[in-house]
Design a protein around this motif. Structure first.
Motif, PDB file in Angstrom:
ATOM      1  N   THR A   1      -4.368   3.651 -14.133  1.00  0.00           N
ATOM      2  CA  THR A   1      -4.665   2.415 -13.496  1.00  0.00           C
ATOM      3  C   THR A   1      -4.515   2.183 -12.372  1.00  0.00           C
ATOM      4  OG1 THR A   1      -2.259   1.686 -14.049  1.00  0.00           O
ATOM      5  CG2 THR A   1      -3.999   1.280 -15.944  1.00  0.00           C
ATOM      6  N   GLU A   2      -3.976   3.285 -11.665  1.00  0.00           N
ATOM      7  CA  GLU A   2      -3.714   3.285 -10.349  1.00  0.00           C
ATOM      8  C   GLU A   2      -5.131   3.364  -9.451  1.00  0.00           C
ATOM      9  OE1 GLU A   2      -2.095   1.991  -7.676  1.00  0.00           O
ATOM     10  OE2 GLU A   2      -0.470   2.499  -8.796  1.00  0.00           O
ATOM     11  N   ILE A   3      -5.202   2.596  -8.358  1.00  0.00           N
ATOM     12  CA  ILE A   3      -6.499   2.727  -7.590  1.00  0.00           C
ATOM     13  C   ILE A   3      -6.405   4.195  -6.771  1.00  0.00           C
ATOM     14  CG2 ILE A   3      -6.679   0.249  -7.222  1.00  0.00           C
ATOM     15  CD1 ILE A   3      -5.722   0.568  -4.369  1.00  0.00           C
ATOM     16  N   PHE A   4      -7.690   5.003  -6.792  1.00  0.00           N
ATOM     17  CA  PHE A   4      -7.799   6.038  -6.142  1.00  0.00           C
ATOM     18  C   PHE A   4      -6.948   6.258  -4.482  1.00  0.00           C
ATOM     19  CE2 PHE A   4     -10.139   8.889  -3.113  1.00  0.00           C
ATOM     20  CZ  PHE A   4      -9.869   9.918  -3.953  1.00  0.00           C
ATOM     21  N   PHE A   5      -7.191   5.134  -3.847  1.00  0.00           N
ATOM     22  CA  PHE A   5      -6.507   5.477  -2.643  1.00  0.00           C
ATOM     23  C   PHE A   5      -4.924   5.584  -2.645  1.00  0.00           C
ATOM     24  CE2 PHE A   5      -4.776   3.397   1.370  1.00  0.00           C
ATOM     25  CZ  PHE A   5      -5.200   4.047   2.418  1.00  0.00           C
ATOM     26  N   VAL A   6      -4.299   4.860  -3.477  1.00  0.00           N
ATOM     27  CA  VAL A   6      -2.992   5.228  -3.662  1.00  0.00           C
ATOM     28  C   VAL A   6      -2.591   6.427  -4.237  1.00  0.00           C
ATOM     29  CG1 VAL A   6      -0.939   4.007  -4.905  1.00  0.00           C
ATOM     30  CG2 VAL A   6      -2.501   2.832  -3.625  1.00  0.00           C
ATOM     31  N   LYS A   7      -3.587   6.898  -5.270  1.00  0.00           N
ATOM     32  CA  LYS A   7      -3.288   8.367  -5.660  1.00  0.00           C
ATOM     33  C   LYS A   7      -3.576   9.492  -4.507  1.00  0.00           C
ATOM     34  CE  LYS A   7      -4.646   7.583 -10.536  1.00  0.00           C
ATOM     35  NZ  LYS A   7      -5.642   8.170 -11.657  1.00  0.00           N
ATOM     36  N   ALA A   8      -4.413   9.221  -3.848  1.00  0.00           N
ATOM     37  CA  ALA A   8      -4.772  10.130  -2.680  1.00  0.00           C
ATOM     38  C   ALA A   8      -3.268  10.272  -1.826  1.00  0.00           C
ATOM     39  CB  ALA A   8      -6.042   9.502  -1.872  1.00  0.00           C
ATOM     40  N   TYR A   9      -3.054   8.804  -1.553  1.00  0.00           N
ATOM     41  CA  TYR A   9      -1.787   9.258  -0.550  1.00  0.00           C
ATOM     42  C   TYR A   9      -0.692   9.458  -1.428  1.00  0.00           C
ATOM     43  CZ  TYR A   9       0.756   7.382   3.520  1.00  0.00           C
ATOM     44  OH  TYR A   9       1.160   7.622   4.660  1.00  0.00           O
ATOM     45  N   ALA A  10      -0.283   9.341  -2.625  1.00  0.00           N
ATOM     46  CA  ALA A  10       0.612   9.990  -3.269  1.00  0.00           C
ATOM     47  C   ALA A  10       0.629  11.478  -3.592  1.00  0.00           C
ATOM     48  CB  ALA A  10       0.729   9.404  -4.762  1.00  0.00           C
ATOM     49  N   TYR A  11      -0.830  11.850  -3.424  1.00  0.00           N
ATOM     50  CA  TYR A  11      -0.942  13.376  -3.459  1.00  0.00           C
ATOM     51  C   TYR A  11      -0.511  14.121  -2.204  1.00  0.00           C
ATOM     52  CZ  TYR A  11      -3.354  17.966  -3.517  1.00  0.00           C
ATOM     53  OH  TYR A  11      -3.675  19.305  -3.721  1.00  0.00           O
ATOM     54  N   THR A  12      -1.054  13.326  -1.016  1.00  0.00           N
ATOM     55  CA  THR A  12      -0.825  13.926   0.299  1.00  0.00           C
ATOM     56  C   THR A  12       0.851  14.038   0.407  1.00  0.00           C
ATOM     57  OG1 THR A  12      -0.781  11.974   1.404  1.00  0.00           O
ATOM     58  CG2 THR A  12      -2.682  13.432   1.164  1.00  0.00           C
ATOM     59  N   CYS A  13       1.540  12.911   0.020  1.00  0.00           N
ATOM     60  CA  CYS A  13       3.021  13.049   0.098  1.00  0.00           C
ATOM     61  C   CYS A  13       3.718  14.143  -0.726  1.00  0.00           C
ATOM     62  CB  CYS A  13       3.542  11.501  -0.488  1.00  0.00           C
ATOM     63  SG  CYS A  13       3.070  10.269   0.500  1.00  0.00           S
ATOM     64  N   SER A  14       3.273  14.476  -1.790  1.00  0.00           N
ATOM     65  CA  SER A  14       3.703  15.408  -2.758  1.00  0.00           C
ATOM     66  C   SER A  14       3.490  16.826  -2.064  1.00  0.00           C
ATOM     67  CB  SER A  14       2.967  15.567  -4.240  1.00  0.00           C
ATOM     68  OG  SER A  14       1.542  15.870  -4.158  1.00  0.00           O
ATOM     69  N   LEU A  15       2.494  16.961  -1.432  1.00  0.00           N
ATOM     70  CA  LEU A  15       2.396  18.312  -0.564  1.00  0.00           C
ATOM     71  C   LEU A  15       3.437  18.384   0.447  1.00  0.00           C
ATOM     72  CD1 LEU A  15      -1.466  18.378  -0.143  1.00  0.00           C
ATOM     73  CD2 LEU A  15      -0.292  19.487  -1.849  1.00  0.00           C
ATOM     74  N   LYS A  16       4.141  17.455   0.981  1.00  0.00           N
ATOM     75  CA  LYS A  16       4.818  17.479   1.993  1.00  0.00           C
ATOM     76  C   LYS A  16       6.386  17.583   1.728  1.00  0.00           C
ATOM     77  CE  LYS A  16       1.970  14.912   5.356  1.00  0.00           C
ATOM     78  NZ  LYS A  16       1.154  15.886   5.707  1.00  0.00           N
ATOM     79  N   SER A  17       6.483  17.240   0.335  1.00  0.00           N
ATOM     80  CA  SER A  17       7.819  17.348  -0.248  1.00  0.00           C
ATOM     81  C   SER A  17       8.223  18.635  -0.734  1.00  0.00           C
ATOM     82  CB  SER A  17       7.851  16.386  -1.431  1.00  0.00           C
ATOM     83  OG  SER A  17       7.832  14.998  -0.945  1.00  0.00           O
TER      84      SER A  17
ATOM     85  N   LEU B   1       5.865  11.216  -8.014  1.00  0.00           N
ATOM     86  CA  LEU B   1       4.551  11.040  -7.223  1.00  0.00           C
ATOM     87  C   LEU B   1       3.508  11.691  -8.336  1.00  0.00           C
ATOM     88  CD1 LEU B   1       5.771  12.758  -3.784  1.00  0.00           C
ATOM     89  CD2 LEU B   1       4.985  10.100  -4.373  1.00  0.00           C
ATOM     90  N   LYS B   2       3.812  12.747  -9.362  1.00  0.00           N
ATOM     91  CA  LYS B   2       3.127  12.967 -10.395  1.00  0.00           C
ATOM     92  C   LYS B   2       2.742  12.144 -11.359  1.00  0.00           C
ATOM     93  CE  LYS B   2       4.231  18.012 -10.128  1.00  0.00           C
ATOM     94  NZ  LYS B   2       4.918  19.299 -10.862  1.00  0.00           N
ATOM     95  N   ALA B   3       3.685  11.240 -11.515  1.00  0.00           N
ATOM     96  CA  ALA B   3       3.319  10.228 -12.445  1.00  0.00           C
ATOM     97  C   ALA B   3       2.233   9.263 -12.017  1.00  0.00           C
ATOM     98  CB  ALA B   3       4.787   9.179 -12.802  1.00  0.00           C
ATOM     99  N   ILE B   4       2.449   8.975 -10.590  1.00  0.00           N
ATOM    100  CA  ILE B   4       1.443   8.102  -9.912  1.00  0.00           C
ATOM    101  C   ILE B   4      -0.026   8.660 -10.130  1.00  0.00           C
ATOM    102  CG2 ILE B   4       0.660   7.200  -7.817  1.00  0.00           C
ATOM    103  CD1 ILE B   4       3.600   7.099  -7.133  1.00  0.00           C
ATOM    104  N   LEU B   5       0.019  10.073  -9.851  1.00  0.00           N
ATOM    105  CA  LEU B   5      -1.223  10.879 -10.105  1.00  0.00           C
ATOM    106  C   LEU B   5      -2.032  10.908 -11.589  1.00  0.00           C
ATOM    107  CD1 LEU B   5      -0.650  13.949  -7.739  1.00  0.00           C
ATOM    108  CD2 LEU B   5      -2.029  11.705  -7.117  1.00  0.00           C
ATOM    109  N   GLU B   6      -1.076  10.684 -12.390  1.00  0.00           N
ATOM    110  CA  GLU B   6      -1.516  10.531 -13.746  1.00  0.00           C
ATOM    111  C   GLU B   6      -1.828   9.219 -14.185  1.00  0.00           C
ATOM    112  OE1 GLU B   6       1.590  12.690 -15.527  1.00  0.00           O
ATOM    113  OE2 GLU B   6       0.940  14.468 -14.745  1.00  0.00           O
ATOM    114  N   ASP B   7      -1.446   8.286 -13.477  1.00  0.00           N
ATOM    115  CA  ASP B   7      -1.617   6.975 -14.049  1.00  0.00           C
ATOM    116  C   ASP B   7      -3.163   6.623 -13.782  1.00  0.00           C
ATOM    117  OD1 ASP B   7      -1.377   4.231 -14.436  1.00  0.00           O
ATOM    118  OD2 ASP B   7      -0.036   3.743 -13.061  1.00  0.00           O
TER     119      ASP B   7
END
Length: 93
Positions: free
Chosen positions: A77-93, A69-75
């Motif tokens: 090239t990834e679109i903001f919407f996917v990064k935002a979703y990855a961030y919310t997932c990382s809060l729940k893990s 999930l952290k790698a997605i946030l740091e990528d």
């Protein structure tokens, strides 16, 4: 090939905005064995597929996905919407 790989690939390729919750629940029932498969397919699917994979990882609730999930946030090239979703997932893990 992992015993789940073909099933996971088929389900991941069929994520859409209307079935993410249902498909993610079906995938999560397969358990931790599919985590590496989901990570493998993450960069091969469209944004709906990515959100579906992230939702599945969230349902699996396994702390081993945090580096992914952290790698997605740091990528950059990834679109903001996917990064935002990855961030919310990382809060729940």
């Amino acid at each position: 090939m992992n015993q789940y790989e073909e099933t996971v690939r088929n389900l991941v390729n069929n994520f859409n905005e209307h079935n993410i919750d249902i498909v993610a629940q079906d995938l999560a029932k397969m358990g931790r064995d599919i985590i590496t498969i989901l990570q493998k397919y993450f960069y091969k699917v469209d944004p709906n597929g990515k959100i579906g994979i992230l939702e599945t990882l969230k349902l699996l609730n396994d702390s081993s996905v945090i580096p992914f999930l952290k790698a997605i946030l740091e990528d950059e090239t990834e679109i903001f919407f996917v990064k935002a979703y990855a961030y919310t997932c990382s809060l729940k893990s």
